[in-house]
Design a protein around this motif. Sequence first.
Motif, PDB file in Angstrom:
ATOM      1  N   ALA A   1      32.373  -3.442 -22.131  1.00 35.76           N
ATOM      2  CA  ALA A   1      31.086  -3.896 -21.582  1.00 35.76           C
ATOM      3  C   ALA A   1      29.962  -3.961 -22.619  1.00 35.76           C
ATOM      4  CB  ALA A   1      30.675  -3.008 -20.409  1.00 35.76           C
ATOM      5  N   PRO A   2      29.807  -2.965 -23.510  1.00 37.97           N
ATOM      6  CA  PRO A   2      28.700  -3.056 -24.470  1.00 37.97           C
ATOM      7  C   PRO A   2      28.753  -4.317 -25.325  1.00 37.97           C
ATOM      8  CG  PRO A   2      29.565  -0.827 -24.415  1.00 37.97           C
ATOM      9  CD  PRO A   2      30.513  -1.674 -23.617  1.00 37.97           C
ATOM     10  N   GLN A   3      29.954  -4.667 -25.803  1.00 38.55           N
ATOM     11  CA  GLN A   3      30.074  -5.845 -26.653  1.00 38.55           C
ATOM     12  C   GLN A   3      29.923  -7.136 -25.849  1.00 38.55           C
ATOM     13  OE1 GLN A   3      33.657  -3.879 -28.035  1.00 38.55           O
ATOM     14  NE2 GLN A   3      33.221  -4.573 -30.114  1.00 38.55           N
ATOM     15  N   ILE A   4      30.460  -7.169 -24.625  1.00 36.01           N
ATOM     16  CA  ILE A   4      30.299  -8.343 -23.774  1.00 36.01           C
ATOM     17  C   ILE A   4      28.826  -8.528 -23.414  1.00 36.01           C
ATOM     18  CG2 ILE A   4      30.855  -9.346 -21.525  1.00 36.01           C
ATOM     19  CD1 ILE A   4      33.195  -9.446 -23.423  1.00 36.01           C
ATOM     20  N   LYS A   5      28.123  -7.432 -23.127  1.00 38.02           N
ATOM     21  CA  LYS A   5      26.689  -7.506 -22.823  1.00 38.02           C
ATOM     22  C   LYS A   5      25.915  -8.035 -24.025  1.00 38.02           C
ATOM     23  CE  LYS A   5      26.315  -3.685 -19.490  1.00 38.02           C
ATOM     24  NZ  LYS A   5      25.725  -2.349 -19.271  1.00 38.02           N
ATOM     25  N   CYS A   6      26.272  -7.529 -25.207  1.00 36.92           N
ATOM     26  CA  CYS A   6      25.583  -7.950 -26.429  1.00 36.92           C
ATOM     27  C   CYS A   6      25.725  -9.453 -26.625  1.00 36.92           C
ATOM     28  CB  CYS A   6      26.151  -7.185 -27.616  1.00 36.92           C
ATOM     29  SG  CYS A   6      25.397  -7.597 -29.202  1.00 36.92           S
TER      30      CYS A   6
ATOM     31  N   ARG B   1      37.840  -1.349 -13.855  1.00 37.92           N
ATOM     32  CA  ARG B   1      36.726  -0.461 -14.193  1.00 37.92           C
ATOM     33  C   ARG B   1      36.900   0.262 -15.524  1.00 37.92           C
ATOM     34  NH1 ARG B   1      32.642   2.530 -11.258  1.00 37.92           N
ATOM     35  NH2 ARG B   1      33.233   1.387  -9.385  1.00 37.92           N
ATOM     36  N   ASN B   2      38.074   0.843 -15.766  1.00 35.62           N
ATOM     37  CA  ASN B   2      38.277   1.617 -16.993  1.00 35.62           C
ATOM     38  C   ASN B   2      38.177   0.747 -18.241  1.00 35.62           C
ATOM     39  OD1 ASN B   2      38.636   3.953 -15.519  1.00 35.62           O
ATOM     40  ND2 ASN B   2      40.867   3.833 -15.529  1.00 35.62           N
ATOM     41  N   PHE B   3      38.774  -0.437 -18.173  1.00 41.75           N
ATOM     42  CA  PHE B   3      38.723  -1.309 -19.344  1.00 41.75           C
ATOM     43  C   PHE B   3      37.342  -1.925 -19.507  1.00 41.75           C
ATOM     44  CE2 PHE B   3      39.779  -5.049 -21.941  1.00 41.75           C
ATOM     45  CZ  PHE B   3      40.406  -4.389 -22.988  1.00 41.75           C
ATOM     46  N   ALA B   4      36.670  -2.194 -18.373  1.00 45.71           N
ATOM     47  CA  ALA B   4      35.308  -2.743 -18.444  1.00 45.71           C
ATOM     48  C   ALA B   4      34.379  -1.760 -19.161  1.00 45.71           C
ATOM     49  CB  ALA B   4      34.785  -3.042 -17.043  1.00 45.71           C
ATOM     50  N   TYR B   5      34.579  -0.472 -18.926  1.00 48.69           N
ATOM     51  CA  TYR B   5      33.770   0.545 -19.614  1.00 48.69           C
ATOM     52  C   TYR B   5      33.903   0.412 -21.128  1.00 48.69           C
ATOM     53  CZ  TYR B   5      32.466   5.160 -21.414  1.00 48.69           C
ATOM     54  OH  TYR B   5      31.901   6.172 -22.148  1.00 48.69           O
TER      55      TYR B   5
ATOM     56  N   LEU C   1      42.570 -10.306 -21.862  1.00 48.77           N
ATOM     57  CA  LEU C   1      41.245  -9.830 -22.250  1.00 48.77           C
ATOM     58  C   LEU C   1      41.192  -9.447 -23.726  1.00 48.77           C
ATOM     59  CD1 LEU C   1      40.533  -7.453 -19.241  1.00 48.77           C
ATOM     60  CD2 LEU C   1      39.412  -9.645 -19.692  1.00 48.77           C
ATOM     61  N   PRO C   2      40.031  -9.611 -24.348  1.00 43.81           N
ATOM     62  CA  PRO C   2      39.860  -9.096 -25.712  1.00 43.81           C
ATOM     63  C   PRO C   2      39.643  -7.590 -25.668  1.00 43.81           C
ATOM     64  CG  PRO C   2      37.808 -10.035 -24.933  1.00 43.81           C
ATOM     65  CD  PRO C   2      38.826 -10.293 -23.855  1.00 43.81           C
ATOM     66  N   THR C   3      40.239  -6.861 -26.584  1.00 40.19           N
ATOM     67  CA  THR C   3      39.969  -5.429 -26.706  1.00 40.19           C
ATOM     68  C   THR C   3      38.717  -5.240 -27.554  1.00 40.19           C
ATOM     69  OG1 THR C   3      41.289  -5.229 -28.724  1.00 40.19           O
ATOM     70  CG2 THR C   3      42.445  -4.954 -26.611  1.00 40.19           C
ATOM     71  N   THR C   4      38.302  -3.992 -27.728  1.00 44.64           N
ATOM     72  CA  THR C   4      37.157  -3.718 -28.595  1.00 44.64           C
ATOM     73  C   THR C   4      37.445  -4.191 -30.015  1.00 44.64           C
ATOM     74  OG1 THR C   4      37.976  -1.472 -28.981  1.00 44.64           O
ATOM     75  CG2 THR C   4      36.373  -1.754 -27.223  1.00 44.64           C
ATOM     76  N   ILE C   5      38.720  -4.105 -30.424  1.00 47.61           N
ATOM     77  CA  ILE C   5      39.103  -4.591 -31.756  1.00 47.61           C
ATOM     78  C   ILE C   5      38.949  -6.101 -31.822  1.00 47.61           C
ATOM     79  CG2 ILE C   5      41.016  -4.809 -33.392  1.00 47.61           C
ATOM     80  CD1 ILE C   5      42.100  -2.155 -32.276  1.00 47.61           C
ATOM     81  N   GLY C   6      39.389  -6.782 -30.771  1.00 50.12           N
ATOM     82  CA  GLY C   6      39.274  -8.232 -30.743  1.00 50.12           C
ATOM     83  C   GLY C   6      37.843  -8.719 -30.730  1.00 50.12           C
TER      84      GLY C   6
ATOM     85  N   ASP D   1      23.020  -5.978 -12.999  1.00 55.74           N
ATOM     86  CA  ASP D   1      22.377  -5.380 -11.829  1.00 55.74           C
ATOM     87  C   ASP D   1      23.373  -4.942 -10.762  1.00 55.74           C
ATOM     88  OD1 ASP D   1      19.818  -5.814 -12.925  1.00 55.74           O
ATOM     89  OD2 ASP D   1      19.853  -7.905 -12.244  1.00 55.74           O
ATOM     90  N   ASN D   2      24.643  -4.847 -11.107  1.00 55.81           N
ATOM     91  CA  ASN D   2      25.630  -4.413 -10.128  1.00 55.81           C
ATOM     92  C   ASN D   2      25.310  -2.984  -9.675  1.00 55.81           C
ATOM     93  OD1 ASN D   2      28.182  -3.148  -9.108  1.00 55.81           O
ATOM     94  ND2 ASN D   2      28.998  -5.178  -9.548  1.00 55.81           N
ATOM     95  N   PRO D   3      25.078  -2.757  -8.370  1.00 51.21           N
ATOM     96  CA  PRO D   3      24.659  -1.432  -7.905  1.00 51.21           C
ATOM     97  C   PRO D   3      25.767  -0.392  -7.913  1.00 51.21           C
ATOM     98  CG  PRO D   3      24.992  -2.885  -6.033  1.00 51.21           C
ATOM     99  CD  PRO D   3      25.165  -3.734  -7.273  1.00 51.21           C
ATOM    100  N   HIS D   4      27.016  -0.821  -8.053  1.00 55.99           N
ATOM    101  CA  HIS D   4      28.142   0.102  -7.986  1.00 55.99           C
ATOM    102  C   HIS D   4      28.675   0.502  -9.358  1.00 55.99           C
ATOM    103  CE1 HIS D   4      28.130  -0.754  -3.736  1.00 55.99           C
ATOM    104  NE2 HIS D   4      28.278  -2.051  -3.977  1.00 55.99           N
ATOM    105  N   ASP D   5      28.509  -0.361 -10.342  1.00 57.40           N
ATOM    106  CA  ASP D   5      29.070  -0.095 -11.667  1.00 57.40           C
ATOM    107  C   ASP D   5      28.250  -0.848 -12.710  1.00 57.40           C
ATOM    108  OD1 ASP D   5      30.547   0.409 -13.909  1.00 57.40           O
ATOM    109  OD2 ASP D   5      32.362  -0.625 -13.241  1.00 57.40           O
ATOM    110  N   SER D   6      27.535  -0.119 -13.546  1.00 61.46           N
ATOM    111  CA  SER D   6      26.684  -0.759 -14.548  1.00 61.46           C
ATOM    112  C   SER D   6      27.480  -1.470 -15.629  1.00 61.46           C
ATOM    113  CB  SER D   6      25.769   0.282 -15.200  1.00 61.46           C
ATOM    114  OG  SER D   6      26.540   1.252 -15.880  1.00 61.46           O
ATOM    115  N   ASN D   7      28.811  -1.204 -15.680  1.00 61.09           N
ATOM    116  CA  ASN D   7      29.656  -1.869 -16.666  1.00 61.09           C
ATOM    117  C   ASN D   7      30.465  -3.022 -16.060  1.00 61.09           C
ATOM    118  OD1 ASN D   7      29.174  -0.223 -19.054  1.00 61.09           O
ATOM    119  ND2 ASN D   7      30.135   1.424 -17.901  1.00 61.09           N
TER     120      ASN D   7
END
Length: 261
Positions: free
Chosen positions: A91-96, A84-88, A125-130, A62-68
Amino acid sequence: MKVGTSLIVVSLSDALEGWSEEKYRDDPRFLWTGVAGTQYFQRELLTLSAGNYSATLRPEFDNPHDSNAISAYIGDRKIGYVGRNFAYMIAPQIKCLDLQGIECTVIANVSYAAKDDPAVATICLPTTIGLDRYAPERRLVESVLHAWERLSLTLRAEIAKDGYHLTESTWRQVRSRRYLVKDYKLFENARAFDDDRIFNVAMQELRLAARARARSEREQRNRQIVKMAEAGDSSAGIARQFGLSVGTIRNIVQKARSENS
């Protein structure tokens, strides 16, 4: 992994046994980076001694400034955000994982340049590969593509006409059908259509598939045009049949002849 478990992406034993940035510098599964926004969390950080800590990553749906937005916590202390760039990217995998009740635990380091200087926090941080072995990106993309197939033909055609980009109108229509995505709770807030990487990856796949189909159909049409021209049909007659200009027909035939000569 069951609900309520903690996913330890980077072994905490490493933190206790001389873990260092160099150990993971060349490992594509991890990224050592600064925590963003630590200037706003100095009160929390100053309660911590310099050293390594286990930290948890928490998506802020629910972050109003950045959905990721993904925040980093050491215990119950919020110390800042993933950039922000890395969170983008993650974020999908962390949300999942979060929606399955799985907490992502990583290593954070708190340091002080001098006694009275502000605290600095860095994090491995874990990358998308991690993350892929825990929340496979391919499965998330396929869940979006499966939902796409269940949208009405009219809505799909409208989105395709716009190059598989959402307009304000199609955004509202797709958002009302987000329940179709079962494996991945997509578009958690109103801004997520613009920001969700998994959705963008799925749309890019549809876009590339559409281009490939169009190219195949064009090549098939051109072969038919050349065959008709070789059979003696006039350029004007062929143009009328295919709804093209006479000049286009001649160019197609000339190109085919030069390629075969």
